[in-house]
Design a protein around this motif. Structure first.
Motif, PDB file in Angstrom:
ATOM      1  N   PHE A  93      -2.109   5.305   5.196  1.00  0.00           N
ATOM      2  CA  PHE A  93      -0.750   5.901   4.826  1.00  0.00           C
ATOM      3  C   PHE A  93      -0.433   6.971   5.725  1.00  0.00           C
ATOM      4  O   PHE A  93       0.625   7.017   6.331  1.00  0.00           O
ATOM      5  CB  PHE A  93      -0.828   6.318   3.339  1.00  0.00           C
ATOM      6  N   PRO A 110      -4.982   4.770  -4.754  1.00  0.00           N
ATOM      7  CA  PRO A 110      -5.536   4.687  -3.279  1.00  0.00           C
ATOM      8  C   PRO A 110      -6.812   5.267  -3.197  1.00  0.00           C
ATOM      9  O   PRO A 110      -7.081   6.288  -4.064  1.00  0.00           O
ATOM     10  CB  PRO A 110      -4.492   5.530  -2.712  1.00  0.00           C
ATOM     11  N   TYR A 138      -8.877  -0.448   0.400  1.00  0.00           N
ATOM     12  CA  TYR A 138      -7.808   0.411   0.336  1.00  0.00           C
ATOM     13  C   TYR A 138      -7.294   0.967  -0.947  1.00  0.00           C
ATOM     14  O   TYR A 138      -6.488   2.190  -1.052  1.00  0.00           O
ATOM     15  CB  TYR A 138      -6.542  -0.412   1.271  1.00  0.00           C
ATOM     16  N   ILE A 139      -7.468   0.219  -2.220  1.00  0.00           N
ATOM     17  CA  ILE A 139      -7.192   0.550  -3.306  1.00  0.00           C
ATOM     18  C   ILE A 139      -8.484   0.240  -4.272  1.00  0.00           C
ATOM     19  O   ILE A 139      -9.269  -0.507  -3.956  1.00  0.00           O
ATOM     20  CB  ILE A 139      -5.926   0.164  -3.898  1.00  0.00           C
ATOM     21  N   LEU A 148       0.744  -1.111  -0.034  1.00  0.00           N
ATOM     22  CA  LEU A 148      -0.170   0.000  -0.145  1.00  0.00           C
ATOM     23  C   LEU A 148       0.809   1.246  -0.022  1.00  0.00           C
ATOM     24  O   LEU A 148       0.525   2.030  -0.735  1.00  0.00           O
ATOM     25  CB  LEU A 148      -1.026   0.067   1.074  1.00  0.00           C
ATOM     26  N   VAL A 190       0.898   4.118  -2.976  1.00  0.00           N
ATOM     27  CA  VAL A 190       0.516   5.578  -2.737  1.00  0.00           C
ATOM     28  C   VAL A 190       1.681   6.278  -3.184  1.00  0.00           C
ATOM     29  O   VAL A 190       1.568   7.507  -3.960  1.00  0.00           O
ATOM     30  CB  VAL A 190       0.223   5.774  -1.125  1.00  0.00           C
ATOM     31  N   GLY A 242      -7.308   4.351   2.016  1.00  0.00           N
ATOM     32  CA  GLY A 242      -5.961   3.924   1.741  1.00  0.00           C
ATOM     33  C   GLY A 242      -5.111   5.221   2.143  1.00  0.00           C
ATOM     34  O   GLY A 242      -3.860   4.731   2.952  1.00  0.00           O
ATOM     35  N   TYR A 243      -5.327   6.191   1.705  1.00  0.00           N
ATOM     36  CA  TYR A 243      -4.594   7.484   1.945  1.00  0.00           C
ATOM     37  C   TYR A 243      -4.498   7.528   3.639  1.00  0.00           C
ATOM     38  O   TYR A 243      -3.433   7.906   4.344  1.00  0.00           O
ATOM     39  CB  TYR A 243      -5.070   8.741   1.493  1.00  0.00           C
TER      40      TYR A 243
END
Length: 343
Positions: free
Chosen positions: A74, A66, A54-55, A10, A14, A70-71
């Protein structure tokens, strides 16, 4: 999401998407990152990441990008804030250090933050009600008027002309000023206002009309919370660089940026440290394709106001967070060093 390898995947997605703005496929991940696993394993990890939200796959692309979720992972778990380079730090310090007053500090802060991040920069003016009293002057004018000058710890200067029922004598004004200064110097403005409340009754009845007018004006100035709801915005043109990042157009974003109440609320949510709001976390439909990075500035024990940036969700979070934090430190340092109350 505890699988460290999938977290690494992940993170790589990103970072690659932010850099290239192209959907990321398993092949490019293997070429650009030392993940130490087979292509089949990468594809399986990406499938799991997609199933868990997440993506996602944009349109019919073979790559993935993403999601806001997901961001968020991150930012919360994977991002390592990139400190400003030595030349950047010197440039920021020199540029902000040249400011001549609070207005200049705010305007320079907006400019340097927009340049560092290539996003929209927003800086709230120092809060009047969070400041303390540094200096008060009572200046007699002609025609039964006096000028009140209030200087706060944030460098703000407030001036008020008071129309009196009669011309006061110099001794009364000197006595009144001395008592006002004694009661308010170094006090935060709300507390200073309270300390003035009982002062009127300590003067002789014949002097109370003059004292009442002056003290009431001071109290209203101290208590006027809306007077500090001002913000400066810079770098709006930077949004044009991200045109493709917005589903429809940047018009909803621009409309949201025009609403000062919206911006003040966004900045106001960052009261305890660096805050990152991603996509719909901003709470405004017009900003659902953006991320807001904000933080308070001031001294260690007293935040004066907040500053931050607005950009698309595909921003370089580590660099943006570092820039916002750095400018906050410099602005807070300048304001507290130059315009703190005398001990």
């Amino acid at each position: 999401m505890s699988d460290e390898r999938r977290l690494d995947v992940l993170r790589a997605i990103v970072e690659d998407y932010v850099e290239t703005h192209e959907p990321v496929g398993s092949r490019s991940l293997l070429e650009r990152h030392q993940l130490g696993v087979s292509p089949a394993t990468i594809r399986n990890d990406m499938a799991v990441l997609e199933d868990e939200g997440y993506i996602t796959a944009p349109h019919t692309s073979a790559g993935r990008i993403p999601t806001d979720k997901g961001y968020r992972v991150f930012v919360d778990r994977l991002a390592t804030i990139k400190p400003l380079s030595a030349p950047e730090r010197r440039a920021v310090e020199t540029f902000l250090g040249g400011a001549v007053d609070v207005e200049d500090v705010v305007q320079r802060s907006v400019k340097v933050l927009a340049q560092l991040t290539q996003q929209v920069a927003i800086v709230q003016y120092p809060s009047l009600t969070r400041s303390s009293v540094r200096h008060i002057e009572v200046v007699p004018l002609e025609s039964a008027r006096v000028l009140l000058v209030i200087i706060t710890s944030s460098g703000r200067v407030e001036q008020r002309i008071v129309e009196l029922v009669k011309t006061p004598d110099e001794q009364l004004l000197a006595d009144l000023r001395s008592r006002i200064v004694g009661a308010t110097l170094g006090e935060r403005l709300p507390e200073a206002s309270l300390r003035l409340a009982d002062m009127i009754e300590t003067f002789a009845p014949e002097h109370r009309p003059v004292v009442t007018s002056i003290v009431t004006t001071l109290t209203q100035t101290f208590s006027n919370e809306r007077s500090d709801e001002r913000i400066a915005i810079g770098g709006t043109a930077n949004l044009a660089r991200f045109g493709a990042d917005f589903d429809r157009s940047i018009k909803p974003v621009l409309e949201a940026l025009e609403e000062q109440v919206v911006l003040l609320k966004l900045l106001g949510e960052a009261t305890s440290g660096l805050s990152v709001s991603i996509g719909h976390e901003t709470g405004y439909e017009g900003l659902s394709a953006t991320s807001v990075v904000a933080t308070p500035y001031g001294s260690d024990d007293q935040a004066l106001a907040t500053l931050g940036t607005v950009g698309p969700t595909r921003i370089d979070y580590p660099s943006t967070m570092a820039a916002v934090a750095a400018v906050s430190r410099y602005v807070g340092g300048i304001l507290t060093e130059r315009w703190t109350p005398d001990p």
